[in-house]
Design a protein around this motif. Structure first.
Motif, PDB file in Angstrom:
ATOM      1  N   ASP A 213     -28.368  12.025 -29.027  1.00 19.81           N
ATOM      2  CA  ASP A 213     -28.790  12.937 -30.098  1.00 19.81           C
ATOM      3  C   ASP A 213     -28.054  14.266 -30.099  1.00 19.81           C
ATOM      4  OD1 ASP A 213     -31.409  11.635 -31.354  1.00 19.81           O
ATOM      5  OD2 ASP A 213     -31.448  11.276 -29.197  1.00 19.81           O
ATOM      6  N   LEU A 215     -27.748  18.009 -32.995  1.00 20.91           N
ATOM      7  CA  LEU A 215     -28.065  18.653 -34.263  1.00 20.91           C
ATOM      8  C   LEU A 215     -26.806  19.286 -34.827  1.00 20.91           C
ATOM      9  CD1 LEU A 215     -31.465  20.592 -34.019  1.00 20.91           C
ATOM     10  CD2 LEU A 215     -31.017  18.368 -35.055  1.00 20.91           C
ATOM     11  N   ARG A 225     -29.870  15.908 -38.099  1.00 19.95           N
ATOM     12  CA  ARG A 225     -29.918  15.271 -36.788  1.00 19.95           C
ATOM     13  C   ARG A 225     -28.957  14.091 -36.770  1.00 19.95           C
ATOM     14  NH1 ARG A 225     -35.330  13.220 -33.504  1.00 19.95           N
ATOM     15  NH2 ARG A 225     -34.245  12.279 -31.731  1.00 19.95           N
ATOM     16  N   VAL A 227     -27.838  10.677 -34.657  1.00 17.16           N
ATOM     17  CA  VAL A 227     -28.212   9.708 -33.631  1.00 17.16           C
ATOM     18  C   VAL A 227     -27.028   8.773 -33.437  1.00 17.16           C
ATOM     19  CG1 VAL A 227     -29.841   7.937 -32.911  1.00 17.16           C
ATOM     20  CG2 VAL A 227     -30.639   9.855 -34.294  1.00 17.16           C
ATOM     21  N   SER A 248     -35.350  10.179 -43.560  1.00 18.37           N
ATOM     22  CA  SER A 248     -35.930  11.514 -43.666  1.00 18.37           C
ATOM     23  C   SER A 248     -37.380  11.519 -43.220  1.00 18.37           C
ATOM     24  CB  SER A 248     -35.838  12.013 -45.115  1.00 18.37           C
ATOM     25  OG  SER A 248     -36.498  13.258 -45.268  1.00 18.37           O
ATOM     26  N   HIS A 252     -36.236  17.113 -43.092  1.00 15.78           N
ATOM     27  CA  HIS A 252     -34.812  17.122 -42.805  1.00 15.78           C
ATOM     28  C   HIS A 252     -34.258  15.704 -42.884  1.00 15.78           C
ATOM     29  CE1 HIS A 252     -36.560  20.614 -40.626  1.00 15.78           C
ATOM     30  NE2 HIS A 252     -35.531  21.236 -41.149  1.00 15.78           N
ATOM     31  N   THR A 254     -31.935  12.729 -41.063  1.00 15.49           N
ATOM     32  CA  THR A 254     -31.360  12.185 -39.837  1.00 15.49           C
ATOM     33  C   THR A 254     -30.319  11.151 -40.225  1.00 15.49           C
ATOM     34  OG1 THR A 254     -33.357  12.515 -38.504  1.00 15.49           O
ATOM     35  CG2 THR A 254     -31.815  10.832 -37.752  1.00 15.49           C
ATOM     36  N   CYS A 256     -28.332   7.983 -38.759  1.00 18.40           N
ATOM     37  CA  CYS A 256     -28.439   7.026 -37.657  1.00 18.40           C
ATOM     38  C   CYS A 256     -27.152   6.224 -37.501  1.00 18.40           C
ATOM     39  CB  CYS A 256     -29.612   6.077 -37.903  1.00 18.40           C
ATOM     40  SG  CYS A 256     -31.204   6.904 -38.061  1.00 18.40           S
TER      41      CYS A 256
END
Length: 390
Positions: A213, A215, A225, A227, A248, A252, A254, A256
């Motif tokens: 992870d 940011l 974010r 991943v 989401s 926010h 993310t 993946c």
């Protein structure tokens, strides 16, 4: 002890699949065989018809009938149940079945929609399928109106006719870094975001934790974010362009299964750490959860007492600190040596990046709640001992 099988069959009237067991000593038919079934059919209350049957093969050696090219929308509408079909899309995820170790699921994405594709492993290691992630593939098989496992409420899935039925497309795949910017997802519902293909973002990595992870802060001030499931996440302070599959939590985005590459540096100010009183913040959160949402991805500073050190057995990298009965997790996984010389009950001064902790969105949870935050430590110097134990 005879194995249960499912035989999709087609004649001039349509398609159906029979689930059941073969008579003792009989071999299952092959795709393309012309057969005659003899037995007793039972129509269950919830499942497709099942039967104990014997199979008489009338003709063999025929070429396999060509599959019909279908879309995910056609499958979900029930217009292609049990037809031999070909489905194309991008592999958004690879998930082992938790109810049957001989199966694996691919989450296939196309035309802003997704569907699960079930594949029998037949002894093939799950790791062999990880390479399909983010690839454009074609799968031959059948649309099943129900999952044959314990997942009664999964809905329609696509079942591959075998391992060889999954083929990486020879066409040039979509360039993830040529996909739409995450800005295009603003004000979209999580259900829309979750079925999209690639999205990309560019900016400065403000923190990194765990094995996967990080940011990212964009030039517009958005915090994304990242991943990275199959590669190292970028280091803090790195300017990168990242591409992945978006989801989401309402607050926010993310990305993946991220791919990333270095990008041209930009002027992205982080600002000084904000002095935070966890106690005051806790009170403010009870009245206005947005108080914590506004801190996501920003540097914060506070003091607290050490409750427990990271667990070496779990290798979790979590230092627990306490402020007025509020337990706060501090992630030191990127700088594990920062806790050297720190003992439980010691008072510490912490400068870290605030990472919001929220519930995951789902159709039955339309408004995920903010649960708190994790303070991600970026350097060993950001954790200072200010009062010894006792």
């Amino acid at each position: 002890d005879r194995p249960r099988i499912a035989i999709p069959i087609v004649d001039s009237t349509g398609c159906i699949a029979l689930r059941g067991v073969l008579q003792s000593g009989q071999e299952p038919p092959k795709v393309g065989d012309r057969i005659q079934l003899t037995g007793t059919i039972r129509c269950g209350k919830f499942r497709s018809p099942s039967a104990n049957f014997s199979v008489k093969t009338i003709a063999t050696g025929r070429s396999t009938p060509p599959p019909k090219r279908v879309t995910i929308a056609e499958l979900k509408q029930g217009r292609r149940d049990w037809e031999y079909a070909r489905l194309e899309g991008i592999v958004r995820d690879v998930l082992p079945s938790d109810t049957n170790a001989n199966w694996i699921f691919l989450v296939l994405c196309a035309d802003n929609d997704t569907i699960s594709v079930a594949i029998p492993l037949n002894g093939t290691p799950v790791a062999d399928f990880r390479g399909l992630l983010r690839k454009q593939v074609a799968v031959d098989g059948f649309c099943c109106p129900e999952d044959g496992s314990l997942r009664l409420y999964q809905g329609r899935i696509f079942q591959a006719s075998g391992l060889s039925a999954v083929v990486v497309s020879p066409h040039e795949p979509q360039d993830p870094f040529g996909s739409a910017d995450v800005k295009s997802l603003r004000f979209r519902h999580p259900s829309e975001i979750a079925v999209r293909g690639f999205a990309r973002a560019r900016g400065l990595v403000v923190c990194r934790w765990g094995r996967h992870d990080a940011l990212l802060k964009t030039e517009d001030g958005d915090v994304i974010r990242l991943v990275c499931s199959d590669r190292e996440p970028p280091a803090r302070g790195t300017f990168v362009e990242a591409a992945g599959f978006p989801q989401s939590d309402l607050f926010h985005i993310t990305l993946c299964h991220v791919l990333w590459r270095r990008a041209k540096e930009q002027a992205i100010p982080l600002g000084p750490p904000r002095d935070v009183s966890p106690t005051a913040l806790r009170v403010e959160m009870s009245q206005r959860a947005a108080a914590l949402a506004e801190l996501h991805g920003k540097p914060i500073h506070f003091t607290a007492r050490v409750k427990s050190l990271p667990n070496p057995v779990l290798d979790d990298g979590i230092l627990l600190v306490e402020s007025d009965s509020w337990i706060i997790p501090v992630d030191v996984s990127s700088v594990p040596h920062a806790v050297e010389g720190i003992q439980p009950d010691a008072r510490v001064d912490i400068t870290a990046t605030c990472v919001l902790t929220t519930e995951a969105w789902s159709p039955s949870l339309s408004a995920p709640q903010i649960r708190g935050f994790t303070a991600v430590l970026n350097t060993a110097a950001d954790l200072r001992l200010v009062g010894k134990r006792g």
